[in-house]
Every structure is written in C-alpha cells, then in structure tokens.
Design a protein around this motif. Structure first.
Motif, PDB file in Angstrom:
ATOM      1  N   ALA A   1       0.837  -1.206   0.000  1.00 61.78           N
ATOM      2  CA  ALA A   1       0.000   0.000   0.000  1.00 61.78           C
ATOM      3  C   ALA A   1       0.870   1.254   0.000  1.00 61.78           C
ATOM      4  CB  ALA A   1      -0.923  -0.003   1.208  1.00 61.78           C
ATOM      5  N   HIS A   2       1.924   1.237   0.805  1.00 56.44           N
ATOM      6  CA  HIS A   2       2.828   2.387   0.856  1.00 56.44           C
ATOM      7  C   HIS A   2       3.587   2.571  -0.456  1.00 56.44           C
ATOM      8  CE1 HIS A   2       2.893   1.924   5.524  1.00 56.44           C
ATOM      9  NE2 HIS A   2       1.859   2.612   5.105  1.00 56.44           N
ATOM     10  N   ALA A   3       3.664   1.523  -1.252  1.00 56.72           N
ATOM     11  CA  ALA A   3       4.325   1.607  -2.556  1.00 56.72           C
ATOM     12  C   ALA A   3       3.354   2.048  -3.655  1.00 56.72           C
ATOM     13  CB  ALA A   3       4.945   0.254  -2.914  1.00 56.72           C
ATOM     14  N   GLY A   4       2.099   2.383  -3.286  1.00 53.84           N
ATOM     15  CA  GLY A   4       1.165   2.916  -4.262  1.00 53.84           C
ATOM     16  C   GLY A   4       0.064   1.987  -4.708  1.00 53.84           C
TER      17      GLY A   4
ATOM     18  N   LEU B   1      -6.593  -2.998   7.642  1.00 54.22           N
ATOM     19  CA  LEU B   1      -5.150  -3.233   7.729  1.00 54.22           C
ATOM     20  C   LEU B   1      -4.543  -2.344   8.807  1.00 54.22           C
ATOM     21  CD1 LEU B   1      -4.164  -3.347   3.932  1.00 54.22           C
ATOM     22  CD2 LEU B   1      -4.404  -5.285   5.496  1.00 54.22           C
ATOM     23  N   LYS B   2      -3.722  -2.928   9.660  1.00 59.42           N
ATOM     24  CA  LYS B   2      -2.976  -2.150  10.643  1.00 59.42           C
ATOM     25  C   LYS B   2      -1.654  -2.858  10.908  1.00 59.42           C
ATOM     26  CE  LYS B   2      -5.160  -4.337  14.680  1.00 59.42           C
ATOM     27  NZ  LYS B   2      -5.923  -4.097  15.930  1.00 59.42           N
ATOM     28  N   MET B   3      -0.653  -2.073  11.244  1.00 57.06           N
ATOM     29  CA  MET B   3       0.650  -2.670  11.494  1.00 57.06           C
ATOM     30  C   MET B   3       0.561  -3.573  12.726  1.00 57.06           C
ATOM     31  SD  MET B   3       3.593  -3.065  10.235  1.00 57.06           S
ATOM     32  CE  MET B   3       3.653  -1.734   9.034  1.00 57.06           C
ATOM     33  N   PRO B   4       0.937  -4.842  12.598  1.00 54.41           N
ATOM     34  CA  PRO B   4       0.794  -5.793  13.715  1.00 54.41           C
ATOM     35  C   PRO B   4       1.865  -5.600  14.775  1.00 54.41           C
ATOM     36  CG  PRO B   4       1.872  -6.861  11.869  1.00 54.41           C
ATOM     37  CD  PRO B   4       1.492  -5.477  11.392  1.00 54.41           C
ATOM     38  N   GLN B   5       1.551  -6.077  15.983  1.00 51.14           N
ATOM     39  CA  GLN B   5       2.558  -6.085  17.042  1.00 51.14           C
ATOM     40  C   GLN B   5       3.646  -7.098  16.733  1.00 51.14           C
ATOM     41  OE1 GLN B   5       0.398  -6.774  20.698  1.00 51.14           O
ATOM     42  NE2 GLN B   5       0.039  -4.583  21.007  1.00 51.14           N
ATOM     43  N   ARG B   6       3.253  -8.217  16.103  1.00 48.23           N
ATOM     44  CA  ARG B   6       4.241  -9.219  15.696  1.00 48.23           C
ATOM     45  C   ARG B   6       4.843  -8.784  14.362  1.00 48.23           C
ATOM     46  NH1 ARG B   6       1.958 -15.337  16.959  1.00 48.23           N
ATOM     47  NH2 ARG B   6       0.904 -14.870  18.926  1.00 48.23           N
ATOM     48  N   ARG B   7       6.020  -8.207  14.373  1.00 45.96           N
ATOM     49  CA  ARG B   7       6.666  -7.782  13.140  1.00 45.96           C
ATOM     50  C   ARG B   7       7.548  -8.903  12.604  1.00 45.96           C
ATOM     51  NH1 ARG B   7       6.649  -2.165  12.791  1.00 45.96           N
ATOM     52  NH2 ARG B   7       7.419  -2.511  10.658  1.00 45.96           N
TER      53      ARG B   7
END
Length: 262
Positions: free
Chosen positions: A172-175, A242-248
């Motif tokens: 998503a951040h890549a467009g 979508l959200k950044m997970p705690q488990r990276r």
C-alpha cells in the motif's frame, strides 16, 4: 444448552465425526501448503525477498495437515474422503478467489499484482482461520487430546495474519492501496458466502453421523445463516482492515517443528 463448546465436544467424542473434522482440516491445510509452495517458487524477481516468507507460510500449513493426520492416527483412524461441498479451498478457487491452480502449475513467474491478490486472499482466509482457532483454544486449549495441537496452530495462524497485514501495508505504501482495498473487499464478500455454504454442508454431514434431531439441525443451520447475515451487513469489514501488527516479521524465520505430532 447448545454452545460452541458442547457442539465441538460432541464432535470430538465420536470417532466418525472426529474423523471427518480432522480429514477436512488436514485436506485444507495440505492444499494451502501446496499453494504457498508454488507461489514461493514463482514470485517475481522484484519480490524475491518475500519468497522465503511465503515458503514458511506453506511449511506451516503442511505442518498443520500433518498434525491433524497425527490426531487421527492416535485414535487408530484413517482420513476419510472429503464430502462434496465441504472443500473450502476448492470452492474459493471455483469462485475466482486467489490465484488459479492452472497459473500455479505453470512455470511462468507471477506478477506483482498476482502477489497482491495472493496476500489479499490470505488476509481474508487467515482472519477466518485465526478466529476459528481462537474459539477452539478458548474451549479446548487445555484438552489432553487436542489442546497442544490447537495452541500450536492458533499461534501459527496469528503469525500468518500478522504477516499478511505487514506485507499488504508495504505494498500500500508503494502505491497499491486502492487495488489492495478493492481485492480485499471482493475476496471477503465471496468468502463469507463460501464459509456459509461449507458450514451448512459440514453440519449436515455431522448431523447424519451424530443422529441430530431435525429441530437441532435446523437450529444449527439458522445459526450459520445468522452469522452470514451479520457478516453480509458489515461484519466482513473486520476481514479487510489493515494495521501494522505487534508481531513484526512474523514469518521471518524457519517454520517451528512439531515433533510430538510426527
């Protein structure tokens, strides 16, 4: 009183219904292992760093298939042929969700859009798997027969879900944000219908094995239809956020083994 715990306790306590439950689960996990293995082999050069994570995902799914088959062996049972209408992965493919098996059997590299389609499909189906395994862990996490399997698979499903969130956000951040949201929505709306149909088919077969009364069968079917109605009205949105997970970097290492189920 009819509850998730009492329903699954009844299924687990009967050899034939337990055999069907584990056979369906093992088949789906093994199919997922094959799909992920092929996708890892066909990832485009621009996304090669992702291949190891996809391969790890496939290794986990293969492991889950072996775990369910091991649970059968512990009871001296053999897997049963999957009844028509209960094959979740096949029905999703038939409805055009995910990457077609013909594409995966070929040797042509995938495109970045193919990878996004795969990740979106996984985001939706791994949400379903994680929800189901959390329910089983709540009720059977300490069960002497299935507890260890449930806890291990539940942890893996949480890893898979975290990985899907993280990788889709990277795209998503890549467009690719609009394409991702469109694909997620399409996949979720189809998945909830397939989940309903498979749930009805499985419960119909379980009812025959366990001798459920028509009233009980209708009650369970009504519950499945009610869940689908809730998801159709908006519950599906939990499967596309979508959200950044705690488990990276949840799939950044080798798959954990399960020697106790070998």
């Amino acid at each position: 009183m009819l509850s998730a715990r009492s329903l699954f306790r009844e299924i687990f306590d009967n050899d034939e219904s337990f055999r069907l439950f584990c056979s369906i689960a093992a088949s789906g996990e093994t199919q997922g292992g094959w799909e992920n293995g092929r996708i890892a082999a066909l990832v485009p050069e621009s996304q090669r760093p992702l291949a190891a994570k996809i391969a790890r995902h496939g290794a986990d799914e293969d492991k889950h298939g072996r775990i369910f088959n091991a649970l059968l062996r512990k009871r001296g049972l053999e897997p049963v042929e999957i009844p028509h209408g209960t094959d979740y992965t096949m029905l999703l493919e038939r409805h055009g969700i995910g990457l077609a098996h013909d594409k995966l059997r070929a040797d042509e590299p995938l495109t970045e859009q193919d990878v996004i389609t795969y990740l979106a499909h996984s985001r939706v189906t791994e949400q379903r798997a994680a929800d189901q395994m959390h329910m089983l862990r709540k009720h059977f996490g300490d069960d002497p027969e299935v507890g260890r399997a449930v806890q291990m698979i539940c942890n893996d499903e949480d890893n898979h879900l975290a990985y899907c969130h993280e990788e889709l956000l990277r795209f998503a951040h890549a467009g690719h944000g609009r394409a991702i949201q469109r694909t997620l929505r399409e996949c979720a709306l189809v998945e909830i219908g397939v989940h309903r149909d498979v749930g009805l088919a499985v419960m119909e077969r379980m009812g025959r094995i366990l001798g459920w009364s028509p009233t009980r069968a209708r009650t369970l079917a009504a519950g499945i239809h009610s869940l689908h109605g809730f998801e159709r009205m908006g519950g599906w949105r939990r499967m596309v956020s979508l959200k950044m997970p705690q488990r990276r970097d949840a799939l950044g290492g080798p798959a954990a083994s399960a020697p106790e189920f070998a």
